[in-house]
Enzyme design. Sequence first.
Site, PDB file in Angstrom:
ATOM      1  N   LEU A 160      -3.893  -1.623   5.614  1.00 51.54           N
ATOM      2  CA  LEU A 160      -4.405  -1.129   4.342  1.00 51.54           C
ATOM      3  C   LEU A 160      -4.344   0.391   4.404  1.00 51.54           C
ATOM      4  O   LEU A 160      -4.488   0.982   5.485  1.00 51.54           O
ATOM      5  CB  LEU A 160      -5.853  -1.584   4.128  1.00 51.54           C
ATOM      6  N   ASP A 161      -4.170   1.030   3.235  1.00 48.75           N
ATOM      7  CA  ASP A 161      -4.151   2.495   3.189  1.00 48.75           C
ATOM      8  C   ASP A 161      -5.503   3.045   3.629  1.00 48.75           C
ATOM      9  O   ASP A 161      -6.521   2.344   3.559  1.00 48.75           O
ATOM     10  CB  ASP A 161      -3.873   2.987   1.765  1.00 48.75           C
ATOM     11  N   LYS A 162      -5.511   4.332   3.962  1.00 48.24           N
ATOM     12  CA  LYS A 162      -6.754   4.973   4.429  1.00 48.24           C
ATOM     13  C   LYS A 162      -7.880   4.818   3.391  1.00 48.24           C
ATOM     14  O   LYS A 162      -9.023   4.553   3.736  1.00 48.24           O
ATOM     15  CB  LYS A 162      -6.488   6.459   4.696  1.00 48.24           C
TER      16      LYS A 162
END
Length: 257
Positions: free
Chosen positions: A104-106
């Site tokens: 997942l993105d930050k």
Amino acid sequence: MGKIRLDKFLADAGLGTRTQVKAMIRQGQIAVNGQPASRPEMKVDTDADRVTAGGEAVSRAEYVYYMFNKPAGCLCEAKNGRSRTVFDYFEESGRRRLFTVGRLDKDTEGLLLVTDDGPLGHHLTSPRRHVSKTYYAELDGPVGEEEVRLFAGGLDIGDAKPALPAVLEPLDAAQAAGARCCPADTGFHEAGARQAVLITVQEGRYHEVKRLCQAVGRTVIYLKRVSEGSLQLDDSLPPGAYRPLTAQELEDIYKDM
Ligand code: URA
């Protein structure tokens, strides 16, 4: 394996986090060679001692499987001492070769499967498999029937091939408020211009949800994964917390394979 602390042995066996297994010990659920154990730090001989939990024999699990509610602000990368990563939240980190199944993105929150089962991870992230993933998102403006149709048709998101068809489901304010995945802290209710949606994709392309939304002229302001295949994010897990998968959840993942 020799002698190790009882709480470490139980956590390694996949019974729970260190905190959870300490509570089990305090509650008298654990016995060593038939005697109730009361001290998490007591040493057990993993070759000779018989450890039971609620009367059932416990052995070191080959693999562990955790559901993690990823908070915003941490990376799906190996611990590096510079930026916060998912593995900074795991007590087991270092004792087992844990990895995240996909990324997942930050700034994305929500459901992440964390395990040390390499073959399973490999299988679940294979591009040939289309495991559906559902996200709760808040967009910077409205979407309607036209955008739903465009998502369903497979959008050009700038890659060599268009994205596979995706499901866009706009939510009205009542649905968003009632949705179990609606975050309390994003200011959604104050920010009238925002549009809450559920988006289901079949692939795991880089920034896929954000790029799909961009392709219809919208920007994602908040993103949270709420399910992946049969696995649903457990409402009772606050961001940053994890728990072992239940036997049923694991069975369902294997059933889907
Ligand atoms: N799609 C995105 O754009 N970001 C994520 O983190 C996951 C899916």
